[in-house]
Design a protein around this motif. Structure first.
Motif, PDB file in Angstrom:
ATOM      1  N   LEU A 152       0.814  -1.215   0.000  1.00  0.00           N
ATOM      2  CA  LEU A 152       0.000   0.000   0.000  1.00  0.00           C
ATOM      3  C   LEU A 152       0.848   1.267   0.000  1.00  0.00           C
ATOM      4  N   SER A 153       2.173   1.107   0.047  1.00  0.00           N
ATOM      5  CA  SER A 153       3.075   2.256   0.139  1.00  0.00           C
ATOM      6  C   SER A 153       3.648   2.586  -1.228  1.00  0.00           C
ATOM      7  N   ALA A 154       3.645   3.865  -1.557  1.00  0.00           N
ATOM      8  CA  ALA A 154       4.027   4.284  -2.908  1.00  0.00           C
ATOM      9  C   ALA A 154       5.507   4.605  -3.060  1.00  0.00           C
ATOM     10  N   THR A 155       6.182   4.937  -1.959  1.00  0.00           N
ATOM     11  CA  THR A 155       7.577   5.369  -2.060  1.00  0.00           C
ATOM     12  C   THR A 155       8.464   4.541  -1.145  1.00  0.00           C
ATOM     13  N   SER A 156       9.759   4.574  -1.427  1.00  0.00           N
ATOM     14  CA  SER A 156      10.717   3.836  -0.603  1.00  0.00           C
ATOM     15  C   SER A 156      10.705   4.340   0.833  1.00  0.00           C
ATOM     16  N   SER A 157      10.598   5.661   1.011  1.00  0.00           N
ATOM     17  CA  SER A 157      10.621   6.221   2.367  1.00  0.00           C
ATOM     18  C   SER A 157       9.386   5.804   3.162  1.00  0.00           C
ATOM     19  N   SER A 158       8.223   5.749   2.504  1.00  0.00           N
ATOM     20  CA  SER A 158       7.009   5.347   3.218  1.00  0.00           C
ATOM     21  C   SER A 158       7.044   3.861   3.555  1.00  0.00           C
ATOM     22  N   ALA A 162       6.820   2.467   7.316  1.00  0.00           N
ATOM     23  CA  ALA A 162       5.796   1.491   7.688  1.00  0.00           C
ATOM     24  C   ALA A 162       6.418   0.287   8.389  1.00  0.00           C
ATOM     25  N   THR A 163       7.538  -0.207   7.842  1.00  0.00           N
ATOM     26  CA  THR A 163       8.219  -1.350   8.451  1.00  0.00           C
ATOM     27  C   THR A 163       8.790  -0.975   9.816  1.00  0.00           C
ATOM     28  N   SER A 164       9.348   0.220   9.919  1.00  0.00           N
ATOM     29  CA  SER A 164       9.917   0.686  11.183  1.00  0.00           C
ATOM     30  C   SER A 164       8.846   0.816  12.261  1.00  0.00           C
ATOM     31  N   HIS A 165       7.663   1.299  11.883  1.00  0.00           N
ATOM     32  CA  HIS A 165       6.575   1.443  12.852  1.00  0.00           C
ATOM     33  C   HIS A 165       6.128   0.079  13.380  1.00  0.00           C
ATOM     34  N   ALA A 197      12.161  -2.571  -1.006  1.00  0.00           N
ATOM     35  CA  ALA A 197      12.413  -2.161  -2.386  1.00  0.00           C
ATOM     36  C   ALA A 197      11.619  -2.995  -3.373  1.00  0.00           C
ATOM     37  N   ALA A 198      11.235  -4.205  -2.925  1.00  0.00           N
ATOM     38  CA  ALA A 198      10.500  -5.093  -3.826  1.00  0.00           C
ATOM     39  C   ALA A 198       9.003  -4.986  -3.672  1.00  0.00           C
ATOM     40  N   ALA A 199       8.554  -4.066  -2.814  1.00  0.00           N
ATOM     41  CA  ALA A 199       7.137  -3.994  -2.468  1.00  0.00           C
ATOM     42  C   ALA A 199       6.197  -3.864  -3.649  1.00  0.00           C
ATOM     43  N   PRO A 200       6.494  -3.058  -4.705  1.00  0.00           N
ATOM     44  CA  PRO A 200       5.530  -2.914  -5.789  1.00  0.00           C
ATOM     45  C   PRO A 200       5.180  -4.222  -6.477  1.00  0.00           C
ATOM     46  N   CYS A 201       6.014  -5.253  -6.341  1.00  0.00           N
ATOM     47  CA  CYS A 201       5.745  -6.524  -6.999  1.00  0.00           C
ATOM     48  C   CYS A 201       4.863  -7.428  -6.163  1.00  0.00           C
ATOM     49  N   MET A 202       4.583  -7.019  -4.917  1.00  0.00           N
ATOM     50  CA  MET A 202       3.824  -7.879  -4.017  1.00  0.00           C
ATOM     51  C   MET A 202       2.344  -7.747  -4.290  1.00  0.00           C
ATOM     52  N   GLY A 203       1.624  -8.860  -4.123  1.00  0.00           N
ATOM     53  CA  GLY A 203       0.189  -8.822  -4.331  1.00  0.00           C
ATOM     54  C   GLY A 203      -0.552  -8.519  -3.066  1.00  0.00           C
TER      55      GLY A 203
END
Length: 203
Positions: A152-158, A162-165, A197-203
């Motif tokens: 659901l995150s659009a950018t590397s920083s977000s 999200a993971t850090s939180h 970094a691979a998040a956009p490929c996840m379903g």
């Protein structure tokens, strides 16, 4: 508004954070004025206002702001802010917020973002594993929850945030004795290997 400004100053909110809350309260005041004018605000007005938010983040922000308004000016309300107290996870999240303030030393605005991350993790767990206690949390649950948030995150920083939180919330669960394992290590590994970094490929 002067009473509210003093309230936020007393609580240690930075000027920018206080302005955000004051703006949220001002928007609600404008909404309420069209419904009940100078009369005390009824529950249906609060419920109607909260129903205008279609996503979690702004609604949670509005609930938090209304909670402050209710504490400062209870005479203006013939209502509660039920969404704050009706959530069965509210005591846990209140404890998490206290941990972020007292143990981690986070400022209110930063604390709000991390707290929202913890709430979203809990919402995911309750939705996908209804009826299960937090003690049932395992590494595979953390991986699935992180994968969901990253999708659901659009950018590397977000994605990193999200993971850090989630990592911070998991560390709190271990620190406070809510879980026997420090599952934050799973999130640590994801951050270390740059899984976001691979998040956009996840379903």
């Amino acid at each position: 508004m002067d009473r509210l400004a003093e309230h936020f100053f007393t609580l240690g909110y930075k000027r920018a954070s206080a302005k955000i809350y004051l703006s949220r309260i001002a928007r609600f005041s404008q909404f309420a004025a069209t419904r009940c004018g100078p009369m005390p605000i009824h529950q249906d007005v609060v419920d109607s206002y909260l129903s205008t938010f279609t996503t979690d983040s702004p609604r949670i922000g509005a609930v938090s702001a209304l909670g402050h308004a209710l504490r400062v000016a209870p005479e203006r309300f013939i209502a509660s802010v039920p969404s704050v107290d009706a959530d069965p996870d509210n005591p846990l999240l209140a404890s998490f917020s206290d941990y972020l303030r007292r143990v981690r030393g986070l400022e209110p605005k930063t604390r709000e973002g991390v707290l929202l991350g913890g709430r979203r993790f809990l919402d995911w767990f309750r939705h996908h594993h209804p009826g299960q206690d937090l003690e049932a949390l395992a590494a595979e649950h953390v991986l699935a929850a992180v994968e969901h948030r990253l999708s659901l995150s659009a950018t590397s920083s977000s994605r990193t945030a999200a993971t850090s939180h989630i990592r911070t919330f998991l560390r709190f669960l271990y620190w406070a004795g809510h879980h026997r394992q420090d599952l934050a290590r799973v999130a640590d590994a994801l951050l270390a290997f740059g899984t976001f970094a691979a998040a956009p490929c996840m379903g």
